[in-house]
Enzyme design. Structure first.
Site, mmCIF file in Angstrom:
data_model
loop_
_atom_site.group_PDB
_atom_site.id
_atom_site.type_symbol
_atom_site.label_atom_id
_atom_site.label_comp_id
_atom_site.label_asym_id
_atom_site.label_seq_id
_atom_site.Cartn_x
_atom_site.Cartn_y
_atom_site.Cartn_z
ATOM 1 N N THR A 183 91.011 67.601 -1.324
ATOM 2 C CA THR A 183 89.779 66.710 -1.538
ATOM 3 C C THR A 183 88.929 67.535 -2.309
ATOM 4 O OG1 THR A 183 88.368 65.128 -0.580
ATOM 5 C CG2 THR A 183 88.607 67.333 0.622
ATOM 6 N N SER A 204 84.823 54.274 -14.644
ATOM 7 C CA SER A 204 84.445 53.137 -14.198
ATOM 8 C C SER A 204 83.545 53.357 -12.943
ATOM 9 C CB SER A 204 85.612 52.078 -13.753
ATOM 10 O OG SER A 204 86.554 51.867 -15.065
ATOM 11 N N TRP A 244 83.977 48.194 -22.759
ATOM 12 C CA TRP A 244 85.422 47.973 -21.891
ATOM 13 C C TRP A 244 84.521 47.074 -20.854
ATOM 14 C CZ3 TRP A 244 90.393 48.385 -22.149
ATOM 15 C CH2 TRP A 244 90.917 48.488 -20.736
ATOM 16 N N HIS A 273 91.829 60.011 -22.986
ATOM 17 C CA HIS A 273 90.587 60.354 -23.605
ATOM 18 C C HIS A 273 90.383 61.704 -23.933
ATOM 19 C CE1 HIS A 273 88.349 56.799 -21.981
ATOM 20 N NE2 HIS A 273 89.599 56.302 -21.956
ATOM 21 N N ARG A 284 75.953 64.290 3.944
ATOM 22 C CA ARG A 284 76.645 65.489 3.826
ATOM 23 C C ARG A 284 76.379 66.522 2.621
ATOM 24 N NH1 ARG A 284 82.642 66.129 6.086
ATOM 25 N NH2 ARG A 284 81.685 64.592 7.795
HETATM 26 C C1 LIG Z 1 83.269 52.482 -22.573
HETATM 27 C C2 LIG Z 1 84.209 52.596 -21.578
HETATM 28 N N1 LIG Z 1 83.546 52.661 -20.364
HETATM 29 C C3 LIG Z 1 84.267 52.848 -19.200
HETATM 30 C C4 LIG Z 1 85.569 53.093 -19.101
HETATM 31 C C5 LIG Z 1 86.121 53.217 -17.935
HETATM 32 O O1 LIG Z 1 86.929 54.327 -17.810
HETATM 33 P P1 LIG Z 1 88.070 54.673 -16.679
HETATM 34 O O2 LIG Z 1 89.231 54.390 -17.337
HETATM 35 O O3 LIG Z 1 88.000 56.138 -16.794
HETATM 36 O O4 LIG Z 1 87.691 54.067 -15.630
HETATM 37 C C6 LIG Z 1 86.201 52.972 -20.230
HETATM 38 C C7 LIG Z 1 87.667 53.206 -20.281
HETATM 39 O O5 LIG Z 1 88.281 53.600 -21.378
HETATM 40 C C8 LIG Z 1 85.451 52.716 -21.730
HETATM 41 O O6 LIG Z 1 86.110 52.906 -22.877
#
Ligand SMILES: Cc1ncc(COP(=O)(O)O)c(C=O)c1O
Length: 389
Positions: free
Chosen positions: A28, A56, A87, A187, A218
């Site tokens: 972890t 995300s 996205w 990426h 924590r």
């Molecule tokens: C503009 C944008 N935001 C957020 C994300 C989310 O990233 P992840 O795939 O790591 O969750 C992406 C993923 O490609 C993205 O293009």
């Protein structure tokens, strides 16, 4: 595949990093994640970085942190200005926290938010802007941040697609009160899954750390600015102060990140070499609208929008790409209002979204990688020459 959308950028160093974690028997988040966070913050000249399990999650924690900051910058029903193309998980946390989206069109050439429409998007309920730099190309982050400062708004910078790009000599991912990154496969760096939140604000940093792991205390320092530690180890071990998540990264991702970050400048240089070739081969061909660089792109991939005046058929072009074994996708997921999920959103479009719809209906991207891609890009050129008529 002859021309992939994504390739691995790992070498011996990343494998050895994984082996070190296995030997340590701690899986972890631990010292490797902490060391990666420190290196990542230093690379960007930011005070704090918090690693999470995805870009995300980084976006989710950024929105959540603004809900729980002391002066409560965000509350349900507030409005947030967003670009029409990004996205899906740029937007989802905003919906999940009961915010209303004010959706602004993009510029057809940069594919980033058209900042000339910021004034029209502003209302007395506006509290934040989410700025997104699409596929390596910095958005007008300086303009957005200035606008946010002028109007007392928070600026969240979703830099998940544009790590290592620059604007006016400054790295993208340093303009937001909170800036987010992704290190998903494909990426600019890859840590299996992974994401990062950076900030210079100590309170936002501590909130993000707590929200990352159960909303507990924590991971906060004894002199925390967000809670007062009691002199009772028993209760402090499991003390919850926020409705948080568990979106911690695993230790292997931290260890890999350290190695990938060392390679990032050279990988960006290699990506930019391909970018230059792509620009040389496609600039001046007005059948295609290619991405205009704003600042210095880190060239995630190459976008092409079929110029509507040329009346080309995207399905025909897609077929030709498929036959030539060239991968392609809609640009960053396309226009958010064209997805079924929009029915769950409180939203309003600022004017029409002609450019985002055009990109959705007539655009696509192909991959770019930190290796020489001359044969692939030249093949792309030939295939499009044959198919685009
Ligand atoms: C503009 C944008 N935001 C957020 C994300 C989310 O990233 P992840 O795939 O790591 O969750 C992406 C993923 O490609 C993205 O293009």
């Amino acid at each position: 595949m002859f021309y992939e959308l994504a390739v691995s950028t790992w070498g011996r160093e990343e494998i050895e990093a994984i082996e070190r974690v296995i030997a340590s028997d701690r899986f972890t988040s631990g010292p490797y994640v902490a060391a990666f966070e420190e290196a990542f913050a230093a690379y960007h000249g930011r005070r704090y970085a918090v690693m999470v399990n995805s870009g995300s999650s980084a976006n989710l924690l950024s929105v959540a942190a603004l809900f729980f900051k002391r002066e409560r910058p965000l509350a349900r029903g507030d409005e947030v200005i967003v670009p029409a193309i990004s996205w899906a998980t740029t937007y989802h946390p905003l919906q999940q926290y009961g915010l209303k989206l004010k959706i602004v069109d993009i510029e057809l050439d940069t594919i980033n938010m058209d900042c000339r429409q910021l004034d029209a998007a502003l209302s007395p309920r506006t509290r934040a802007i989410v700025g997104v730099s699409i596929l390596g190309n910095p958005a007008a982050l300086d303009v957005m941040r200035r606008f946010a400062d002028q109007h007392g708004l928070y600026f969240i910078e979703d830099n998940c697609e544009s790590m290592d790009s620059e604007l006016a000599g400054r790295k993208a991912g340093t303009f937001g009160h909170l800036s987010t990154f992704s290190s998903f496969f494909s990426h600019h760096i890859s840590t299996m899954e992974g994401g990062m939140v950076t900030t210079d604000d100590r309170e936002l940093y501590e909130l993000t750390r707590s929200l990352r792991a159960h909303g507990w205390t924590r991971d906060l320092p004894a002199d925390s600015s967000v809670f007062e530690k009691r002199d009772d180890d028993f209760y402090e071990a499991y003390r919850f102060i926020l409705p948080g998540y568990n979106v911690r990264p695993i230790e292997m991702s931290g260890a890999i990140g350290i190695e990938q970050l060392k390679k990032l400048p050279a990988m960006t240089t290699a990506r930019r070499r391909n970018w230059t070739l792509f620009q040389e081969l496609f600039a001046g061909d007005n059948r295609f609208i290619i991405q205009r660089e704003n600042g210095k792109s880190s060239a995630f991939s190459f976008t092409l929008i079929l110029n509507p005046e040329a009346e080309l058929s995207r399905p025909r072009i897609m077929r030709a790409l498929k036959e030539a074994d060239i991968g392609y996708r809609i640009i960053t997921g396309g226009c958010i209002t064209r997805h079924d999920v929009i029915k769950h959103y409180d939203h309003e479009c600022v004017g029409g979204l002609p450019n985002a719809n055009l990109a959705h209906d007539h655009g696509f991207f192909v991959g770019n990688h930190p290796i020489e891609l001359r044969p692939q890009i030249e093949r792309l050129r030939e295939v499009l020459d044959r198919a685009a008529h």
